[in-house]
Design a protein around this motif. Structure first.
Motif, PDB file in Angstrom:
ATOM      1  N   LEU A  46       5.788   5.976  -5.781  1.00  0.00           N
ATOM      2  CA  LEU A  46       4.657   5.861  -4.861  1.00  0.00           C
ATOM      3  C   LEU A  46       3.542   6.837  -5.234  1.00  0.00           C
ATOM      4  O   LEU A  46       2.364   6.514  -5.135  1.00  0.00           O
ATOM      5  N   ARG A  47       3.941   8.033  -5.656  1.00  0.00           N
ATOM      6  CA  ARG A  47       2.941   9.031  -6.039  1.00  0.00           C
ATOM      7  C   ARG A  47       2.176   8.617  -7.283  1.00  0.00           C
ATOM      8  O   ARG A  47       1.069   9.099  -7.524  1.00  0.00           O
ATOM      9  N   ALA A  48       2.780   7.742  -8.074  1.00  0.00           N
ATOM     10  CA  ALA A  48       2.150   7.345  -9.343  1.00  0.00           C
ATOM     11  C   ALA A  48       1.376   6.036  -9.247  1.00  0.00           C
ATOM     12  O   ALA A  48       0.737   5.634 -10.219  1.00  0.00           O
ATOM     13  N   VAL A  49       1.403   5.349  -8.077  1.00  0.00           N
ATOM     14  CA  VAL A  49       0.758   4.038  -7.990  1.00  0.00           C
ATOM     15  C   VAL A  49      -0.764   4.183  -8.050  1.00  0.00           C
ATOM     16  O   VAL A  49      -1.333   5.218  -7.684  1.00  0.00           O
ATOM     17  N   ASP A  50      -1.402   3.125  -8.503  1.00  0.00           N
ATOM     18  CA  ASP A  50      -2.863   3.075  -8.582  1.00  0.00           C
ATOM     19  C   ASP A  50      -3.407   2.590  -7.246  1.00  0.00           C
ATOM     20  O   ASP A  50      -3.171   1.447  -6.842  1.00  0.00           O
ATOM     21  N   THR A  51      -4.122   3.461  -6.539  1.00  0.00           N
ATOM     22  CA  THR A  51      -4.679   3.093  -5.235  1.00  0.00           C
ATOM     23  C   THR A  51      -6.037   2.401  -5.367  1.00  0.00           C
ATOM     24  O   THR A  51      -6.559   1.880  -4.379  1.00  0.00           O
ATOM     25  N   LEU A 195     -12.843  -6.539  -8.564  1.00  0.00           N
ATOM     26  CA  LEU A 195     -12.135  -5.269  -8.659  1.00  0.00           C
ATOM     27  C   LEU A 195     -10.796  -5.470  -9.357  1.00  0.00           C
ATOM     28  O   LEU A 195     -10.197  -6.549  -9.261  1.00  0.00           O
ATOM     29  N   PRO A 196     -10.268  -4.471 -10.033  1.00  0.00           N
ATOM     30  CA  PRO A 196      -8.900  -4.577 -10.554  1.00  0.00           C
ATOM     31  C   PRO A 196      -7.905  -4.527  -9.398  1.00  0.00           C
ATOM     32  O   PRO A 196      -8.185  -3.923  -8.360  1.00  0.00           O
ATOM     33  N   ASP A 197      -6.766  -5.162  -9.571  1.00  0.00           N
ATOM     34  CA  ASP A 197      -5.719  -5.102  -8.547  1.00  0.00           C
ATOM     35  C   ASP A 197      -5.238  -3.666  -8.393  1.00  0.00           C
ATOM     36  O   ASP A 197      -5.029  -2.949  -9.381  1.00  0.00           O
ATOM     37  N   ALA A 198      -5.064  -3.224  -7.155  1.00  0.00           N
ATOM     38  CA  ALA A 198      -4.554  -1.880  -6.877  1.00  0.00           C
ATOM     39  C   ALA A 198      -3.932  -1.895  -5.484  1.00  0.00           C
ATOM     40  O   ALA A 198      -4.173  -2.807  -4.690  1.00  0.00           O
ATOM     41  N   THR A 200      -4.564  -0.591  -2.665  1.00  0.00           N
ATOM     42  CA  THR A 200      -5.539   0.033  -1.771  1.00  0.00           C
ATOM     43  C   THR A 200      -5.131  -0.110  -0.316  1.00  0.00           C
ATOM     44  O   THR A 200      -5.337   0.789   0.493  1.00  0.00           O
ATOM     45  N   VAL A 201      -4.535  -1.245   0.029  1.00  0.00           N
ATOM     46  CA  VAL A 201      -4.167  -1.519   1.423  1.00  0.00           C
ATOM     47  C   VAL A 201      -2.878  -0.803   1.797  1.00  0.00           C
ATOM     48  O   VAL A 201      -2.786  -0.163   2.845  1.00  0.00           O
ATOM     49  N   SER A 202      -1.857  -0.907   0.958  1.00  0.00           N
ATOM     50  CA  SER A 202      -0.562  -0.285   1.232  1.00  0.00           C
ATOM     51  C   SER A 202       0.064   0.184  -0.076  1.00  0.00           C
ATOM     52  O   SER A 202       0.041  -0.536  -1.074  1.00  0.00           O
ATOM     53  N   LEU A 203       0.642   1.381  -0.061  1.00  0.00           N
ATOM     54  CA  LEU A 203       1.280   1.917  -1.266  1.00  0.00           C
ATOM     55  C   LEU A 203       2.567   1.163  -1.593  1.00  0.00           C
ATOM     56  O   LEU A 203       2.986   1.109  -2.748  1.00  0.00           O
ATOM     57  N   ARG A 204       3.201   0.592  -0.580  1.00  0.00           N
ATOM     58  CA  ARG A 204       4.529   0.006  -0.752  1.00  0.00           C
ATOM     59  C   ARG A 204       4.497  -1.443  -1.220  1.00  0.00           C
ATOM     60  O   ARG A 204       5.447  -1.920  -1.829  1.00  0.00           O
ATOM     61  N   SER A 205       3.444  -2.158  -0.894  1.00  0.00           N
ATOM     62  CA  SER A 205       3.391  -3.593  -1.181  1.00  0.00           C
ATOM     63  C   SER A 205       2.591  -3.860  -2.450  1.00  0.00           C
ATOM     64  O   SER A 205       1.625  -3.156  -2.762  1.00  0.00           O
ATOM     65  N   ALA A 206       2.995  -4.894  -3.157  1.00  0.00           N
ATOM     66  CA  ALA A 206       2.251  -5.307  -4.352  1.00  0.00           C
ATOM     67  C   ALA A 206       0.842  -5.737  -3.946  1.00  0.00           C
ATOM     68  O   ALA A 206       0.634  -6.190  -2.809  1.00  0.00           O
ATOM     69  N   PRO A 207      -0.147  -5.583  -4.822  1.00  0.00           N
ATOM     70  CA  PRO A 207      -1.521  -5.976  -4.481  1.00  0.00           C
ATOM     71  C   PRO A 207      -1.617  -7.425  -4.021  1.00  0.00           C
ATOM     72  O   PRO A 207      -1.006  -8.312  -4.611  1.00  0.00           O
ATOM     73  N   GLU A 208      -2.351  -7.638  -2.939  1.00  0.00           N
ATOM     74  CA  GLU A 208      -2.577  -8.975  -2.396  1.00  0.00           C
ATOM     75  C   GLU A 208      -4.073  -9.276  -2.439  1.00  0.00           C
ATOM     76  O   GLU A 208      -4.891  -8.377  -2.657  1.00  0.00           O
ATOM     77  N   GLY A 357       9.065  -1.551  -1.079  1.00  0.00           N
ATOM     78  CA  GLY A 357       8.773  -0.619  -2.160  1.00  0.00           C
ATOM     79  C   GLY A 357       9.935   0.230  -2.615  1.00  0.00           C
ATOM     80  O   GLY A 357       9.751   1.139  -3.433  1.00  0.00           O
ATOM     81  N   LEU A 358      11.149  -0.043  -2.103  1.00  0.00           N
ATOM     82  CA  LEU A 358      12.307   0.759  -2.506  1.00  0.00           C
ATOM     83  C   LEU A 358      12.649   0.485  -3.964  1.00  0.00           C
ATOM     84  O   LEU A 358      12.736  -0.666  -4.392  1.00  0.00           O
ATOM     85  N   ALA A 359      12.830   1.551  -4.730  1.00  0.00           N
ATOM     86  CA  ALA A 359      13.153   1.409  -6.154  1.00  0.00           C
ATOM     87  C   ALA A 359      14.557   0.837  -6.327  1.00  0.00           C
ATOM     88  O   ALA A 359      15.405   0.944  -5.432  1.00  0.00           O
TER      89      ALA A 359
END
Length: 400
Positions: A46-51, A195-198, A200-208, A357-359
């Motif tokens: 989560l700390r490494a995700v692109d927001t 915009l590139p996918d990121a 931005t909305v939620s750290l846990r969910s894949a970009p929508e 988002g659980l690994a």
């Protein structure tokens, strides 16, 4: 005879119970250790995700002028006045505002009707023209909207890659139009940029799918606004100045949720951080208890066989063979480790369906944790086994 057989049966029963406890303790310890590693990896990911924005050097806070009776265009004018006042501060390099708060998972969603009858659900974020500069949001193509995109001009939007893929497919989206909403709220917008996918909305969910719309073209949708101030210095040092500026413009407007953007993103990971902390504490405690249990079980078994060990040593048995004999308790540890690995894998699969988002369990990490547990357990077995090999056979036989 019967008394001896009774004592022998009781000893075997105690040994069997001790072995079962060792198996259970090792299995529980391994499950907790694997889960602790799982939550730690999840937090690291989560700390490494692109927001999709740069959080460093940004102060964020919220203003609810709508609670003071401001509505529509009047609310928009006051909000822009506050933004412009903050932008004049010498410590502020740029200022912006938005109708949503990033990485919280909250916000507005809208349906887009496709020609084939399907519906695409897209997140809507209302932002002002300075959002892209202040938050350092990159564009893959096209351009952001400007201050000229107001209520008297055609509706425009900046969308992300997922939106383009679901709505336009392989077609060039720049300049293309799409319709969303229903009834009186139905509107058509033209795409200005992508915009590139990121996350931005939620750290846990894949970009929508996501579309950003100008605040000026959606004044009727405004409520609580989130402000973002970028500074080359320490963002938290701006707090007092911000409150002073806002009070000078409208003293009755509440300012709240003031924190740095880095803190804001960090708070979005609070759940994972607590899970990691609790699981690490529980795993450490379980590991200590398992070692104590193993040590006590082996010590008890050795103490019951002290006379036998003395006889074996007097008959020429090597001390290493005595240690190896006592180390057979590791078989129970191995059984517990196998049960623990299977249970951890099953529990991780069940949690993955419940926690976004659980690994996934990484085999190398699971093996490393298992090796750690086996190593600690081997030490707990070796200490009493080594002590047993050092008994004085003559003294034992005299006592016997």
């Amino acid at each position: 005879g019967e008394g001896g057989r009774g004592r022998l049966g009781a000893t075997r029963s105690q040994h069997r119970l001790g072995t079962m406890l060792v198996v259970a303790q090792v299995a529980v310890s391994l499950v907790l250790l694997v889960l602790a590693g799982l939550f730690f990896r999840t937090l690291s990911q989560l700390r490494a995700v692109d927001t999709g924005f740069e959080s460093e050097g940004v102060l964020t806070f919220r203003v609810s002028a709508n609670l003071n009776g401001y509505r529509d265009e009047e609310l928009l004018r006051l909000s822009e006045q506050i933004r412009d006042g903050l932008a004049t501060l010498p410590e502020v390099s740029s200022a912006t505002m938005a109708g949503f708060s990033p990485v919280t998972g909250s916000g507005m969603w809208e349906s887009i009707d496709m020609p084939d009858g399907k519906r695409v659900h897209s997140y809507i974020g209302l932002v002002d023209p300075h959002y892209f500069e202040t938050m350092q949001v990159p564009l893959l193509s096209g351009q952001p909207f400007t201050s000229h995109d107001g209520s008297d001009s055609p509706l425009v939007a900046v969308v992300n890659e997922s939106f383009v893929r679901d709505v336009f497919g392989d077609s060039d989206p720049i300049g293309a139009e799409f319709s969303f909403g229903s009834g009186e709220n139905r509107a058509t917008a033209r795409v200005l940029g992508v915009l590139p996918d990121a996350r931005t909305v939620s750290l846990r969910s894949a970009p929508e799918p996501m579309m950003l719309l100008p605040l000026r073209q959606n004044a009727a949708q405004l409520g609580t606004l989130t402000y973002f101030l970028r500074t080359p210095g320490r963002p938290e040092m701006l707090a007092a100045r911000v409150r002073h500026v806002v009070r000078g413009i409208e003293p009755n407007v509440p300012v709240f949720a003031m924190r740095t953007m880095s803190e804001h993103v960090d708070r979005a990971m609070q759940q994972e951080r607590e899970f990691t902390r609790l699981s690490l504490v529980a795993a450490a405690l379980a590991l200590v208890l398992a070692c104590i249990g193993i040590y006590a079980t082996v010590s008890f078994a050795v103490s019951r066989r002290t006379q036998e060990i003395g006889i074996r040593i007097s008959l020429g048995a090597s001390r290493s063979s005595i240690v190896l004999s006592a180390m057979r308790q590791m078989r129970a540890v191995a059984v517990g480790a196998v049960i623990g690995l299977v249970a951890a894998w099953a529990l991780a699969r069940a949690l993955k369906n419940m926690v976004d988002g659980l690994a996934a369990i990484e085999p190398l990490s699971a093996l490393a944790v298992t090796a750690l547990l086996l190593g600690v357990a081997a030490l707990a077995v070796f200490v009493p086994a080594r002590r047993a090999s050092c008994v004085d056979p003559m003294k034992v036989l005299r006592l016997g």
